[in-house]
Write an enzyme that holds these catalytic residues in place. Structure first.
Site, short mmCIF file in Angstrom:
data_model
loop_
_atom_site.label_atom_id
_atom_site.label_comp_id
_atom_site.label_asym_id
_atom_site.label_seq_id
_atom_site.Cartn_x
_atom_site.Cartn_y
_atom_site.Cartn_z
CG LEU A 26 43.14 -17.08 14.80
CD1 LEU A 26 42.71 -17.39 13.36
CD2 LEU A 26 42.67 -18.17 15.75
CG HIS A 30 44.85 -20.62 17.21
ND1 HIS A 30 45.38 -19.49 17.79
CD2 HIS A 30 44.01 -21.14 18.13
CE1 HIS A 30 44.87 -19.33 19.00
NE2 HIS A 30 44.04 -20.31 19.23
CE LYS A 142 49.24 -23.36 25.79
NZ LYS A 142 47.94 -22.70 25.93
CG ASP A 143 43.93 -25.84 25.60
OD1 ASP A 143 43.87 -25.12 26.60
OD2 ASP A 143 44.33 -25.42 24.49
CD GLN A 146 39.74 -27.18 25.09
OE1 GLN A 146 39.51 -26.21 25.79
NE2 GLN A 146 40.23 -27.06 23.88
NE ARG A 180 44.24 -16.62 29.81
CZ ARG A 180 43.38 -17.56 29.46
NH1 ARG A 180 43.79 -18.58 28.76
NH2 ARG A 180 42.11 -17.47 29.81
P1 AMP Z 1 41.73 -21.40 21.90
O1 AMP Z 1 41.60 -20.36 20.86
O2 AMP Z 1 42.67 -21.07 22.99
O3 AMP Z 1 40.40 -21.92 22.38
O4 AMP Z 1 42.40 -22.64 21.18
C1 AMP Z 1 41.84 -23.21 20.03
C2 AMP Z 1 42.58 -24.49 19.73
O5 AMP Z 1 43.96 -24.20 19.51
C3 AMP Z 1 42.52 -25.51 20.87
O6 AMP Z 1 42.29 -26.79 20.33
C4 AMP Z 1 43.88 -25.38 21.50
O7 AMP Z 1 44.31 -26.56 22.15
C5 AMP Z 1 44.74 -25.10 20.28
N1 AMP Z 1 46.01 -24.47 20.63
C6 AMP Z 1 46.20 -23.37 21.41
N2 AMP Z 1 47.51 -23.10 21.55
C7 AMP Z 1 48.17 -24.07 20.85
C8 AMP Z 1 49.56 -24.35 20.60
N3 AMP Z 1 50.53 -23.59 21.12
N4 AMP Z 1 49.86 -25.40 19.82
C9 AMP Z 1 48.88 -26.17 19.28
N5 AMP Z 1 47.56 -25.97 19.48
C10 AMP Z 1 47.21 -24.93 20.25
#
Ligand code: AMP
Length: 272
Positions: A26, A30, A142-143, A146, A180
Protein backbone atom coordinates in the site's frame (compact mmCIF):
# COMPACT_ATOMS: atom_id res chain seq x y z
CA UNK A 1 -10.96 -1.07 16.68
CA UNK A 2 -9.40 -2.52 13.56
CA UNK A 3 -9.88 -6.25 12.99
CA UNK A 4 -7.86 -8.45 10.67
CA UNK A 5 -10.14 -11.11 9.20
CA UNK A 6 -9.62 -14.13 6.96
CA UNK A 7 -13.24 -14.83 6.10
CA UNK A 8 -16.50 -12.86 5.91
CA UNK A 9 -18.79 -13.81 8.78
CA UNK A 10 -22.48 -13.04 9.24
CA UNK A 11 -21.84 -10.21 11.70
CA UNK A 12 -20.03 -8.33 8.92
CA UNK A 13 -22.84 -8.96 6.45
CA UNK A 14 -25.38 -7.17 8.66
CA UNK A 15 -23.26 -4.01 8.54
CA UNK A 16 -23.30 -1.31 5.85
CA UNK A 17 -19.87 -1.69 4.35
CA UNK A 18 -17.70 0.57 2.24
CA UNK A 19 -15.28 -1.77 0.52
CA UNK A 20 -11.82 -0.86 -0.80
CA UNK A 21 -10.12 -3.67 -2.74
CA UNK A 22 -6.33 -3.73 -3.05
CA UNK A 23 -3.52 -6.11 -3.87
CA UNK A 24 -1.41 -4.79 -1.02
CA UNK A 25 1.95 -3.05 -1.02
CA UNK A 26 0.00 0.00 0.00
CA UNK A 27 0.99 3.56 -0.80
CA UNK A 28 -0.68 6.95 -0.41
CA UNK A 29 -2.83 6.32 -3.49
CA UNK A 30 -4.48 3.37 -1.74
CA UNK A 31 -4.73 5.32 1.50
CA UNK A 32 -6.49 8.18 -0.28
CA UNK A 33 -9.17 5.66 -1.29
CA UNK A 34 -9.44 4.59 2.34
CA UNK A 35 -9.96 8.24 3.32
CA UNK A 36 -12.73 8.56 0.72
CA UNK A 37 -14.29 5.40 2.11
CA UNK A 38 -14.20 6.72 5.63
CA UNK A 39 -16.12 9.81 4.51
CA UNK A 40 -19.17 7.61 3.89
CA UNK A 41 -19.34 6.99 7.67
CA UNK A 42 -19.98 3.33 6.92
CA UNK A 43 -17.76 0.54 8.24
CA UNK A 44 -14.65 0.40 6.03
CA UNK A 45 -13.32 -2.93 4.82
CA UNK A 46 -10.02 -3.08 2.92
CA UNK A 47 -9.07 -6.31 1.21
CA UNK A 48 -5.48 -7.30 0.56
CA UNK A 49 -5.47 -10.08 -1.99
CA UNK A 50 -2.86 -10.61 -4.66
CA UNK A 51 -5.06 -11.96 -7.41
CA UNK A 52 -3.07 -14.43 -9.45
CA UNK A 53 -5.82 -14.60 -12.09
CA UNK A 54 -5.33 -11.05 -13.30
CA UNK A 55 -1.62 -11.48 -14.06
CA UNK A 56 -1.04 -12.50 -17.64
CA UNK A 57 2.65 -12.84 -16.82
CA UNK A 58 3.51 -15.24 -13.98
CA UNK A 59 6.86 -13.49 -13.38
CA UNK A 60 5.01 -10.23 -12.77
CA UNK A 61 2.85 -12.04 -10.19
CA UNK A 62 5.83 -13.63 -8.48
CA UNK A 63 7.77 -10.36 -8.35
CA UNK A 64 4.84 -8.30 -7.10
CA UNK A 65 5.96 -6.57 -3.88
CA UNK A 66 4.57 -8.09 -0.69
CA UNK A 67 4.69 -6.17 2.58
CA UNK A 68 1.74 -7.39 4.59
CA UNK A 69 2.97 -6.28 8.03
CA UNK A 70 3.52 -2.68 7.01
CA UNK A 71 0.24 -2.70 5.03
CA UNK A 72 -1.66 -3.81 8.13
CA UNK A 73 0.07 -1.12 10.20
CA UNK A 74 -0.87 1.59 7.68
CA UNK A 75 -4.50 0.50 7.77
CA UNK A 76 -4.52 0.35 11.59
CA UNK A 77 -3.15 3.91 11.64
CA UNK A 78 -5.90 4.97 9.24
CA UNK A 79 -8.58 3.52 11.48
CA UNK A 80 -9.97 1.01 8.99
CA UNK A 81 -12.61 -1.26 10.56
CA UNK A 82 -11.79 -4.53 8.80
CA UNK A 83 -8.65 -5.67 7.01
CA UNK A 84 -9.63 -8.69 4.95
CA UNK A 85 -6.69 -10.94 4.08
CA UNK A 86 -8.21 -14.05 2.51
CA UNK A 87 -6.43 -17.24 1.50
CA UNK A 88 -6.54 -18.05 -2.18
CA UNK A 89 -8.79 -21.09 -1.72
CA UNK A 90 -11.36 -19.00 0.13
CA UNK A 91 -11.64 -16.66 -2.85
CA UNK A 92 -11.41 -19.47 -5.38
CA UNK A 93 -12.85 -22.70 -4.00
CA UNK A 94 -12.56 -25.60 -6.42
CA UNK A 95 -16.04 -25.01 -7.86
CA UNK A 96 -18.91 -22.58 -8.02
CA UNK A 97 -17.03 -19.40 -8.90
CA UNK A 98 -18.40 -17.66 -11.92
CA UNK A 99 -15.88 -16.29 -14.40
CA UNK A 100 -16.83 -12.78 -15.50
CA UNK A 101 -15.75 -11.74 -18.97
CA UNK A 102 -15.50 -8.10 -19.98
CA UNK A 103 -17.33 -6.65 -22.98
CA UNK A 104 -15.41 -5.51 -26.05
CA UNK A 105 -13.76 -2.63 -24.13
CA UNK A 106 -11.91 -5.30 -22.16
CA UNK A 107 -10.07 -6.30 -25.32
CA UNK A 108 -8.47 -2.95 -26.15
CA UNK A 109 -5.58 -1.01 -24.54
CA UNK A 110 -4.73 -2.86 -21.29
CA UNK A 111 -6.90 -5.76 -22.42
CA UNK A 112 -5.05 -6.05 -25.71
CA UNK A 113 -1.60 -5.87 -24.11
CA UNK A 114 -2.48 -8.11 -21.18
CA UNK A 115 -4.74 -10.89 -22.47
CA UNK A 116 -7.01 -12.27 -19.74
CA UNK A 117 -6.21 -9.42 -17.37
CA UNK A 118 -9.69 -7.91 -17.17
CA UNK A 119 -11.37 -11.29 -16.94
CA UNK A 120 -9.20 -11.88 -13.86
CA UNK A 121 -10.04 -8.46 -12.46
CA UNK A 122 -13.80 -8.71 -12.99
CA UNK A 123 -13.94 -12.27 -11.69
CA UNK A 124 -12.20 -11.38 -8.42
CA UNK A 125 -14.10 -8.11 -7.93
CA UNK A 126 -17.44 -9.89 -8.50
CA UNK A 127 -16.41 -12.65 -6.10
CA UNK A 128 -15.40 -10.07 -3.47
CA UNK A 129 -18.66 -8.13 -4.00
CA UNK A 130 -20.64 -11.36 -3.57
CA UNK A 131 -18.78 -12.24 -0.38
CA UNK A 132 -18.79 -8.79 1.23
CA UNK A 133 -22.04 -7.35 -0.17
CA UNK A 134 -20.89 -3.75 0.24
CA UNK A 135 -23.13 -0.69 -0.15
CA UNK A 136 -20.21 1.37 -1.48
CA UNK A 137 -16.89 0.49 -3.06
CA UNK A 138 -13.93 2.76 -3.84
CA UNK A 139 -11.69 2.49 -6.91
CA UNK A 140 -8.89 4.68 -8.24
CA UNK A 141 -9.03 6.56 -11.54
CA UNK A 142 -5.44 5.50 -12.10
CA UNK A 143 -6.82 2.21 -13.47
CA UNK A 144 -9.32 4.04 -15.65
CA UNK A 145 -10.22 1.15 -17.95
CA UNK A 146 -10.64 -1.17 -14.98
CA UNK A 147 -12.95 1.36 -13.33
CA UNK A 148 -14.98 1.68 -16.55
CA UNK A 149 -15.38 -2.10 -16.82
CA UNK A 150 -16.32 -2.49 -13.14
CA UNK A 151 -19.05 0.14 -13.47
CA UNK A 152 -20.26 -1.74 -16.54
CA UNK A 153 -20.29 -5.01 -14.62
CA UNK A 154 -22.32 -3.44 -11.82
CA UNK A 155 -24.92 -2.32 -14.36
CA UNK A 156 -24.88 -5.66 -16.15
CA UNK A 157 -25.45 -7.69 -12.96
CA UNK A 158 -27.75 -5.06 -11.52
CA UNK A 159 -25.72 -4.88 -8.32
CA UNK A 160 -26.80 -2.42 -5.68
CA UNK A 161 -23.34 -0.93 -5.08
CA UNK A 162 -22.38 2.74 -5.37
CA UNK A 163 -18.93 3.40 -6.76
CA UNK A 164 -16.72 6.17 -5.40
CA UNK A 165 -13.88 7.25 -7.71
CA UNK A 166 -10.55 8.39 -6.27
CA UNK A 167 -8.27 10.85 -8.08
CA UNK A 168 -4.78 9.76 -9.03
CA UNK A 169 -2.24 10.43 -6.28
CA UNK A 170 1.24 11.38 -7.54
CA UNK A 171 4.64 11.92 -6.03
CA UNK A 172 6.17 15.40 -6.00
CA UNK A 173 7.55 14.91 -9.52
CA UNK A 174 4.19 13.90 -10.93
CA UNK A 175 4.79 10.16 -11.13
CA UNK A 176 1.54 8.33 -10.36
CA UNK A 177 2.03 6.22 -7.25
CA UNK A 178 2.05 2.51 -7.96
CA UNK A 179 3.20 -0.58 -6.11
CA UNK A 180 5.38 -1.24 -9.14
CA UNK A 181 7.34 1.98 -8.49
CA UNK A 182 9.14 -0.02 -5.77
CA UNK A 183 10.98 -1.77 -8.58
CA UNK A 184 12.25 1.46 -10.14
CA UNK A 185 15.81 2.60 -9.56
CA UNK A 186 16.21 6.28 -8.68
CA UNK A 187 17.26 7.11 -12.26
CA UNK A 188 14.30 5.17 -13.61
CA UNK A 189 12.02 7.08 -11.25
CA UNK A 190 13.35 10.34 -12.59
CA UNK A 191 12.83 9.19 -16.18
CA UNK A 192 9.34 7.98 -15.30
CA UNK A 193 8.36 11.33 -13.87
CA UNK A 194 8.34 12.84 -17.35
CA UNK A 195 5.37 10.58 -18.21
CA UNK A 196 2.95 12.94 -16.49
CA UNK A 197 4.62 16.02 -17.93
CA UNK A 198 4.46 14.67 -21.47
CA UNK A 199 0.86 13.54 -20.92
CA UNK A 200 -0.11 17.06 -19.87
CA UNK A 201 1.68 18.61 -22.84
CA UNK A 202 -0.01 16.20 -25.25
CA UNK A 203 -3.38 16.84 -23.58
CA UNK A 204 -2.89 20.55 -24.02
CA UNK A 205 -2.16 20.24 -27.70
CA UNK A 206 -5.16 17.91 -28.12
CA UNK A 207 -7.51 20.48 -26.61
CA UNK A 208 -6.13 23.36 -28.62
CA UNK A 209 -5.32 21.60 -31.86
CA UNK A 210 -8.20 19.14 -32.45
CA UNK A 211 -6.04 17.13 -34.86
CA UNK A 212 -5.81 14.32 -32.36
CA UNK A 213 -3.68 12.01 -34.45
CA UNK A 214 -1.10 14.68 -35.08
CA UNK A 215 -1.04 15.72 -31.40
CA UNK A 216 -0.52 12.11 -30.31
CA UNK A 217 2.17 11.56 -32.91
CA UNK A 218 4.00 14.65 -31.74
CA UNK A 219 3.40 13.74 -28.09
CA UNK A 220 4.86 10.26 -28.58
CA UNK A 221 8.17 11.82 -29.60
CA UNK A 222 8.48 13.38 -26.15
CA UNK A 223 8.33 9.99 -24.48
CA UNK A 224 10.83 8.42 -26.82
CA UNK A 225 13.21 11.34 -26.24
CA UNK A 226 13.10 10.52 -22.54
CA UNK A 227 13.88 6.82 -23.04
CA UNK A 228 10.36 5.76 -22.25
CA UNK A 229 9.19 2.81 -24.32
CA UNK A 230 5.57 3.28 -25.27
CA UNK A 231 3.15 0.39 -25.30
CA UNK A 232 0.29 2.72 -26.20
CA UNK A 233 -0.65 6.37 -26.03
CA UNK A 234 -4.32 6.63 -26.90
CA UNK A 235 -7.26 8.93 -26.68
CA UNK A 236 -10.78 7.72 -25.83
CA UNK A 237 -14.17 9.24 -25.13
CA UNK A 238 -14.56 8.98 -21.35
CA UNK A 239 -18.25 8.03 -21.69
CA UNK A 240 -17.73 4.88 -23.74
CA UNK A 241 -13.99 4.25 -23.92
CA UNK A 242 -14.16 4.32 -27.72
CA UNK A 243 -12.34 6.57 -30.17
CA UNK A 244 -13.62 10.12 -29.79
CA UNK A 245 -16.27 11.35 -32.19
CA UNK A 246 -16.94 14.96 -33.17
CA UNK A 247 -19.56 15.04 -30.38
CA UNK A 248 -17.19 13.92 -27.62
CA UNK A 249 -16.88 16.42 -24.79
CA UNK A 250 -14.82 14.49 -22.25
CA UNK A 251 -11.73 12.64 -23.34
CA UNK A 252 -9.14 10.54 -21.62
CA UNK A 253 -5.56 10.29 -22.75
CA UNK A 254 -4.11 6.98 -21.60
CA UNK A 255 -0.60 5.69 -21.59
CA UNK A 256 1.15 2.42 -20.84
CA UNK A 257 4.91 2.52 -21.04
CA UNK A 258 8.03 0.72 -19.94
CA UNK A 259 10.79 2.39 -18.00
CA UNK A 260 13.73 0.04 -17.62
CA UNK A 261 11.34 -2.88 -18.21
CA UNK A 262 8.85 -1.83 -15.54
CA UNK A 263 5.39 -1.35 -17.01
CA UNK A 264 3.61 1.79 -15.83
CA UNK A 265 0.19 3.21 -16.67
CA UNK A 266 -1.24 6.68 -16.28
CA UNK A 267 -3.95 8.91 -17.72
CA UNK A 268 -5.27 12.45 -17.78
CA UNK A 269 -8.72 13.88 -18.45
CA UNK A 270 -9.36 16.41 -21.18
CA UNK A 271 -12.48 18.57 -21.30
CA UNK A 272 -13.28 20.15 -24.65
P1 AMP B 1 -4.08 -2.29 -6.72
O1 AMP B 1 -3.59 -2.59 -5.36
O2 AMP B 1 -3.03 -1.88 -7.68
O3 AMP B 1 -5.03 -3.33 -7.25
O4 AMP B 1 -4.97 -0.98 -6.56
C1 AMP B 1 -6.04 -0.93 -5.67
C2 AMP B 1 -6.80 0.35 -5.92
O5 AMP B 1 -5.95 1.47 -5.72
C3 AMP B 1 -7.34 0.46 -7.35
O6 AMP B 1 -8.66 0.96 -7.30
C4 AMP B 1 -6.38 1.43 -7.99
O7 AMP B 1 -6.95 2.15 -9.06
C5 AMP B 1 -6.07 2.34 -6.83
N1 AMP B 1 -4.82 3.07 -7.02
C6 AMP B 1 -3.60 2.56 -7.35
N2 AMP B 1 -2.69 3.54 -7.48
C7 AMP B 1 -3.35 4.71 -7.24
C8 AMP B 1 -2.96 6.09 -7.23
N3 AMP B 1 -1.71 6.47 -7.50
N4 AMP B 1 -3.89 7.01 -6.92
C9 AMP B 1 -5.17 6.64 -6.63
N5 AMP B 1 -5.60 5.36 -6.63
C10 AMP B 1 -4.71 4.41 -6.93
Amino acid sequence: MTKVIRTISNDILVENICFIPTMGSLHNGHLSLVDLGKKTNLKTLVSIFLNRRQFNDIKDFENYPNQLDSDVQKLYDRGVDYIFVPEEDYIYPSSGIETVSPNEIGRVLEGYSRPGHFEGVLTVVKRLFDLIQPSYSVFGKKDAQQLFLIKNMIREFNLNIQIIEGDIVRDKNGLALSSRNNHLSSTAKLKASCIFDSLLKTAESISSNKDYEEAIKEGSKNFVKNEIVLDYLELVDTENFKSPSKYSKKLKLLIAAYVENIRLIDNVDIEL
